[in-house]
Scaffold this active site. Structure first.
Site, PDB file in Angstrom:
ATOM      1  N   ALA A  31      22.208 -30.125  33.821  1.00  0.00           N
ATOM      2  CA  ALA A  31      21.052 -30.701  34.525  1.00  0.00           C
ATOM      3  C   ALA A  31      19.729 -30.418  33.838  1.00  0.00           C
ATOM      4  O   ALA A  31      18.679 -30.485  34.471  1.00  0.00           O
ATOM      5  CB  ALA A  31      21.019 -30.188  35.960  1.00  0.00           C
ATOM      6  N   ALA A  32      19.768 -30.140  32.547  1.00  0.00           N
ATOM      7  CA  ALA A  32      18.525 -29.811  31.843  1.00  0.00           C
ATOM      8  C   ALA A  32      17.530 -30.967  31.893  1.00  0.00           C
ATOM      9  O   ALA A  32      16.341 -30.773  32.174  1.00  0.00           O
ATOM     10  CB  ALA A  32      18.824 -29.433  30.397  1.00  0.00           C
ATOM     11  N   GLY A  33      18.007 -32.185  31.632  1.00  0.00           N
ATOM     12  CA  GLY A  33      17.114 -33.334  31.667  1.00  0.00           C
ATOM     13  C   GLY A  33      16.574 -33.603  33.054  1.00  0.00           C
ATOM     14  O   GLY A  33      15.399 -33.966  33.219  1.00  0.00           O
ATOM     15  N   ASP A  34      17.417 -33.416  34.064  1.00  0.00           N
ATOM     16  CA  ASP A  34      16.961 -33.613  35.442  1.00  0.00           C
ATOM     17  C   ASP A  34      15.886 -32.599  35.815  1.00  0.00           C
ATOM     18  O   ASP A  34      14.891 -32.938  36.462  1.00  0.00           O
ATOM     19  CB  ASP A  34      18.142 -33.481  36.410  1.00  0.00           C
ATOM     20  CG  ASP A  34      19.181 -34.570  36.210  1.00  0.00           C
ATOM     21  OD1 ASP A  34      18.810 -35.668  35.764  1.00  0.00           O
ATOM     22  OD2 ASP A  34      20.365 -34.313  36.508  1.00  0.00           O
TER      23      ASP A  34
END
Length: 313
Positions: free
Chosen positions: A255-258
């Site tokens: 979930a880094a981009g989120d």
């Protein structure tokens, strides 16, 4: 209904996560390690992260789930993060969406999503939830729900005067009329290449200006290229800047981009200038990859502020 500072429109999934030594090849069966069921979905991940990061707690989620225990768990997870879920609709005819995720030791992952109720989100749902966008400073969108619903939600956010931020994931080509509604487009490297009909490749800071300008030519007012551990690159019609990332020990990049998008939206909704907002988003994303899971990995505001203070010191 309390006026939100940030509205997130998008998907809600239950994530089934298995840790593996390496990602299996096609046709291969491998034994995995630890298994967890973790609330996820790109929209819900961003809403949850925003709820944890926002100082005023005014974050609202617009989306669709089934009538099943997964839906209850997903809404409870968001509510625990301070997110208003009153505009998450329950669909009777289809189950809540799920994602099957394999995470290897390096932190890299492989994901298959069964959209379920996310595919039922329709322009009519957006119209029913129109009050959710009124007064919002930022509106955040992704592409795990039908494109016509995304477009309707973006029009609602644009009409309400919100800053519209589109995370173009999962990657696909997008119509010009939708991109014209985008204030800030936030692709990662592969998503940027797909939007430009190019072969996905690793993007360096040296290459970022040309790619960002090409993306802006498609319609968005500004572009933030997410460059993984390198950081990010910002481009609008007045300035361009590279913002370095943070060095951390990677556990899971799910979930880094989120988390980055949530951090950016929260910072801008709270009035941060672009350079400060981008650094805040980088810090939130860096902390998220040090933990397993999607929503479970999102850091609190206190953690991000302390992390930046230590890095500045």
């Amino acid at each position: 209904m309390q006026i939100p500072s940030l509205v997130v429109t998008g998907s809600l999934n239950m994530d089934f996560v298995v840790q593996v030594d390496r990602l299996p090849a096609p046709g291969e069966t491998t034994l995995g390690g630890n298994f967890q069921m973790i609330p996820g979905g790109k929209g819900a991940n961003q809403a949850c992260a925003a709820g944890k990061l926002a100082t005023n707690g005014r974050v609202r989620m617009v989306g669709c789930v089934g009538l099943d225990p997964f839906a209850d768990h997903l809404k409870a997870s968001l509510a625990a993060a301070g997110v208003d879920v009153s505009t998450v609709r329950a669909a009777r005819q289809t189950p809540t969406g799920v994602a099957l995720i394999w995470v290897e030791k390096s932190g890299q992952n492989s994901i298959v999503v069964a959209p379920g109720a996310n595919a039922m989100l329709a322009p009519g749902d957006i119209e029913s939830a129109h009050a959710a966008y009124e007064g919002a400073r930022c509106a955040l969108f992704q592409l795990e729900t039908p494109l016509e619903a995304v477009a309707a939600a973006m029009r609602a956010g644009h009409k309400a005067g919100a800053l519209t931020i589109l995370d173009p994931a999962p990657a696909r080509r997008l119509p010009a009329e939708l991109l014209a509604l985008v204030d800030i487009l936030t692709p990662n490297e592969s998503e940027a290449c797909i939007l430009l009909d190019r072969v996905p490749t690793r993007v360096t800071f040296a290459e970022a200006p040309e790619i960002a300008r090409a993306l802006r030519a498609l319609g968005p007012k500004a572009v933030v290229l997410k460059l993984g551990d390198q950081g990010c690159f910002y481009s609008d019609d007045q300035r361009e800047l590279a913002v370095q990332g943070f060095t951390v020990e990677v556990v899971d990049t799910t979930a880094a981009g989120d988390t980055f998008n949530a951090g950016l939206a929260v910072a801008l909704a709270e009035g941060f200038e672009i350079p400060t907002a981008l650094r805040f988003a980088n810090a939130a994303a860096a902390l998220s990859v040090t933990r397993l899971g999607a929503q479970a990995s999102a850091p609190s505001r206190e953690e991000v502020d302390a992390f930046i203070a230590r890095s500045d010191g």
